[in-house]
Design a protein around this motif. Structure first.
Motif, PDB file in Angstrom:
ATOM      1  N   GLU A 189      31.649 -10.451  50.397  1.00 54.76           N
ATOM      2  CA  GLU A 189      31.854 -10.152  51.823  1.00 54.76           C
ATOM      3  C   GLU A 189      32.738  -8.928  52.011  1.00 54.76           C
ATOM      4  O   GLU A 189      32.514  -8.130  52.914  1.00 54.76           O
ATOM      5  N   LYS A 190      33.728  -8.753  51.162  1.00 57.52           N
ATOM      6  CA  LYS A 190      34.580  -7.559  51.240  1.00 57.52           C
ATOM      7  C   LYS A 190      33.755  -6.304  50.963  1.00 57.52           C
ATOM      8  O   LYS A 190      33.909  -5.288  51.639  1.00 57.52           O
ATOM      9  N   ILE A 191      32.866  -6.380  49.985  1.00 56.46           N
ATOM     10  CA  ILE A 191      31.985  -5.253  49.677  1.00 56.46           C
ATOM     11  C   ILE A 191      31.048  -4.987  50.849  1.00 56.46           C
ATOM     12  O   ILE A 191      30.814  -3.837  51.229  1.00 56.46           O
ATOM     13  N   VAL A 218      29.573  -1.498  55.502  1.00 58.32           N
ATOM     14  CA  VAL A 218      29.440  -1.342  56.958  1.00 58.32           C
ATOM     15  C   VAL A 218      30.334  -0.208  57.440  1.00 58.32           C
ATOM     16  O   VAL A 218      29.907   0.651  58.220  1.00 58.32           O
ATOM     17  N   GLU A 219      31.581  -0.172  56.982  1.00 57.20           N
ATOM     18  CA  GLU A 219      32.507   0.888  57.408  1.00 57.20           C
ATOM     19  C   GLU A 219      32.010   2.266  56.990  1.00 57.20           C
ATOM     20  O   GLU A 219      32.083   3.216  57.763  1.00 57.20           O
ATOM     21  N   ILE A 220      31.495   2.378  55.770  1.00 57.89           N
ATOM     22  CA  ILE A 220      30.974   3.654  55.272  1.00 57.89           C
ATOM     23  C   ILE A 220      29.787   4.117  56.110  1.00 57.89           C
ATOM     24  O   ILE A 220      29.635   5.301  56.400  1.00 57.89           O
ATOM     25  N   CYS A 221      28.937   3.179  56.536  1.00 56.11           N
ATOM     26  CA  CYS A 221      27.668   3.517  57.178  1.00 56.11           C
ATOM     27  C   CYS A 221      27.724   3.573  58.703  1.00 56.11           C
ATOM     28  O   CYS A 221      26.765   4.043  59.327  1.00 56.11           O
ATOM     29  N   LYS A 222      28.806   3.136  59.325  1.00 52.52           N
ATOM     30  CA  LYS A 222      28.878   3.095  60.792  1.00 52.52           C
ATOM     31  C   LYS A 222      28.570   4.441  61.445  1.00 52.52           C
ATOM     32  O   LYS A 222      27.748   4.516  62.353  1.00 52.52           O
ATOM     33  N   GLY A 223      29.237   5.474  61.017  1.00 55.07           N
ATOM     34  CA  GLY A 223      29.044   6.800  61.614  1.00 55.07           C
ATOM     35  C   GLY A 223      27.630   7.314  61.462  1.00 55.07           C
ATOM     36  O   GLY A 223      26.998   7.713  62.452  1.00 55.07           O
ATOM     37  N   PRO A 224      27.100   7.348  60.241  1.00 53.56           N
ATOM     38  CA  PRO A 224      25.728   7.826  60.061  1.00 53.56           C
ATOM     39  C   PRO A 224      24.695   7.008  60.841  1.00 53.56           C
ATOM     40  O   PRO A 224      23.763   7.571  61.418  1.00 53.56           O
ATOM     41  N   ALA A 227      27.239   9.084  50.248  1.00 54.15           N
ATOM     42  CA  ALA A 227      28.683   8.861  50.270  1.00 54.15           C
ATOM     43  C   ALA A 227      29.065   8.092  49.013  1.00 54.15           C
ATOM     44  O   ALA A 227      28.249   7.343  48.471  1.00 54.15           O
ATOM     45  N   GLN A 228      30.295   8.266  48.582  1.00 58.26           N
ATOM     46  CA  GLN A 228      30.809   7.519  47.434  1.00 58.26           C
ATOM     47  C   GLN A 228      29.941   7.718  46.186  1.00 58.26           C
ATOM     48  O   GLN A 228      29.897   6.845  45.319  1.00 58.26           O
ATOM     49  N   GLY A 229      29.209   8.831  46.114  1.00 57.34           N
ATOM     50  CA  GLY A 229      28.378   9.111  44.951  1.00 57.34           C
ATOM     51  C   GLY A 229      27.059   8.370  44.905  1.00 57.34           C
ATOM     52  O   GLY A 229      26.392   8.346  43.870  1.00 57.34           O
ATOM     53  N   VAL A 230      26.667   7.743  46.027  1.00 58.95           N
ATOM     54  CA  VAL A 230      25.399   7.012  46.089  1.00 58.95           C
ATOM     55  C   VAL A 230      24.686   7.337  47.403  1.00 58.95           C
ATOM     56  O   VAL A 230      25.268   7.891  48.324  1.00 58.95           O
ATOM     57  N   ALA A 231      23.422   6.968  47.468  1.00 63.23           N
ATOM     58  CA  ALA A 231      22.629   7.161  48.681  1.00 63.23           C
ATOM     59  C   ALA A 231      22.393   5.809  49.342  1.00 63.23           C
ATOM     60  O   ALA A 231      21.876   4.888  48.710  1.00 63.23           O
ATOM     61  N   PRO A 256      15.153  -0.264  60.168  1.00 60.34           N
ATOM     62  CA  PRO A 256      15.321  -1.203  61.281  1.00 60.34           C
ATOM     63  C   PRO A 256      15.055  -2.630  60.804  1.00 60.34           C
ATOM     64  O   PRO A 256      14.217  -2.854  59.933  1.00 60.34           O
ATOM     65  N   HIS A 257      15.779  -3.575  61.356  1.00 58.82           N
ATOM     66  CA  HIS A 257      15.558  -4.994  61.061  1.00 58.82           C
ATOM     67  C   HIS A 257      14.148  -5.356  61.506  1.00 58.82           C
ATOM     68  O   HIS A 257      13.697  -4.927  62.566  1.00 58.82           O
ATOM     69  N   THR A 258      13.435  -6.145  60.711  1.00 65.70           N
ATOM     70  CA  THR A 258      12.039  -6.454  61.033  1.00 65.70           C
ATOM     71  C   THR A 258      11.878  -7.276  62.302  1.00 65.70           C
ATOM     72  O   THR A 258      10.890  -7.123  63.011  1.00 65.70           O
ATOM     73  N   LEU A 259      12.835  -8.137  62.614  1.00 66.37           N
ATOM     74  CA  LEU A 259      12.709  -8.977  63.808  1.00 66.37           C
ATOM     75  C   LEU A 259      13.425  -8.398  65.021  1.00 66.37           C
ATOM     76  O   LEU A 259      13.076  -8.730  66.153  1.00 66.37           O
ATOM     77  N   ASP A 260      14.424  -7.567  64.796  1.00 69.37           N
ATOM     78  CA  ASP A 260      15.189  -6.980  65.894  1.00 69.37           C
ATOM     79  C   ASP A 260      15.466  -5.516  65.581  1.00 69.37           C
ATOM     80  O   ASP A 260      16.450  -5.186  64.919  1.00 69.37           O
ATOM     81  N   PRO A 261      14.593  -4.603  66.027  1.00 66.04           N
ATOM     82  CA  PRO A 261      14.737  -3.184  65.696  1.00 66.04           C
ATOM     83  C   PRO A 261      16.027  -2.534  66.215  1.00 66.04           C
ATOM     84  O   PRO A 261      16.357  -1.428  65.822  1.00 66.04           O
ATOM     85  N   SER A 262      16.780  -3.242  67.071  1.00 61.52           N
ATOM     86  CA  SER A 262      18.060  -2.683  67.518  1.00 61.52           C
ATOM     87  C   SER A 262      19.140  -2.843  66.440  1.00 61.52           C
ATOM     88  O   SER A 262      20.208  -2.254  66.538  1.00 61.52           O
ATOM     89  N   ILE A 263      18.838  -3.625  65.402  1.00 63.56           N
ATOM     90  CA  ILE A 263      19.761  -3.814  64.280  1.00 63.56           C
ATOM     91  C   ILE A 263      19.306  -2.922  63.130  1.00 63.56           C
ATOM     92  O   ILE A 263      18.133  -2.898  62.770  1.00 63.56           O
ATOM     93  N   VAL A 264      20.253  -2.171  62.572  1.00 64.35           N
ATOM     94  CA  VAL A 264      19.962  -1.331  61.413  1.00 64.35           C
ATOM     95  C   VAL A 264      20.428  -2.064  60.163  1.00 64.35           C
ATOM     96  O   VAL A 264      21.542  -2.574  60.108  1.00 64.35           O
ATOM     97  N   VAL A 265      19.555  -2.113  59.162  1.00 65.04           N
ATOM     98  CA  VAL A 265      19.854  -2.779  57.899  1.00 65.04           C
ATOM     99  C   VAL A 265      20.102  -1.713  56.837  1.00 65.04           C
ATOM    100  O   VAL A 265      19.339  -0.753  56.736  1.00 65.04           O
ATOM    101  N   VAL A 266      21.173  -1.865  56.064  1.00 67.14           N
ATOM    102  CA  VAL A 266      21.337  -1.038  54.875  1.00 67.14           C
ATOM    103  C   VAL A 266      20.393  -1.659  53.852  1.00 67.14           C
ATOM    104  O   VAL A 266      20.667  -2.719  53.295  1.00 67.14           O
TER     105      VAL A 266
END
Length: 94
Positions: free
Chosen positions: A29-31, A36-42, A52-56, A61-71
């Motif tokens: 959960e901490k990870i 989430v913190e790293i990805c909020k701005g983008p 960021a952090q040496g990775v991509a 979009p979430h399959t059931l709710d496109p207003s939610i973005v999934v990493v």
């Protein structure tokens, strides 16, 4: 059901995560919160992926709710990125 070939075993990513969490004490959960913190701005800027952090980080979009973005995944930025490749490499060139 037929005989199972016990010499062929595949361990799911979910099983690996739970093993790391329960056997090694990794705070998943901490990870998750860190990502989430790293990805909020983008994500707020409408990015489909982000370096960021040496990775991509790749977003979908979430399959059931496109207003939610999934990493959706975290990739080595130097590998072939499949469907994420074009936008990510275009961003790296700019």
């Amino acid at each position: 059901m037929g005989k199972t070939n016990r010499s062929r075993i595949r361990v799911s990513d979910h099983a690996i995560i739970r093993y790391l969490e329960r056997h090694y004490g990794v705070d998943v959960e901490k990870i998750r919160e860190e990502i989430v913190e790293i990805c909020k701005g983008p994500v707020a800027a409408g990015a489909k992926n982000f370096l960021a952090q040496g990775v991509a980080f790749a977003f979908e979009p979430h399959t059931l709710d496109p207003s939610i973005v999934v990493v959706a995944t975290v990739l080595d930025p130097d590998t072939k990125l499949g469907k994420y490749s074009e936008a990510l490499h275009a961003k790296r060139k700019s």
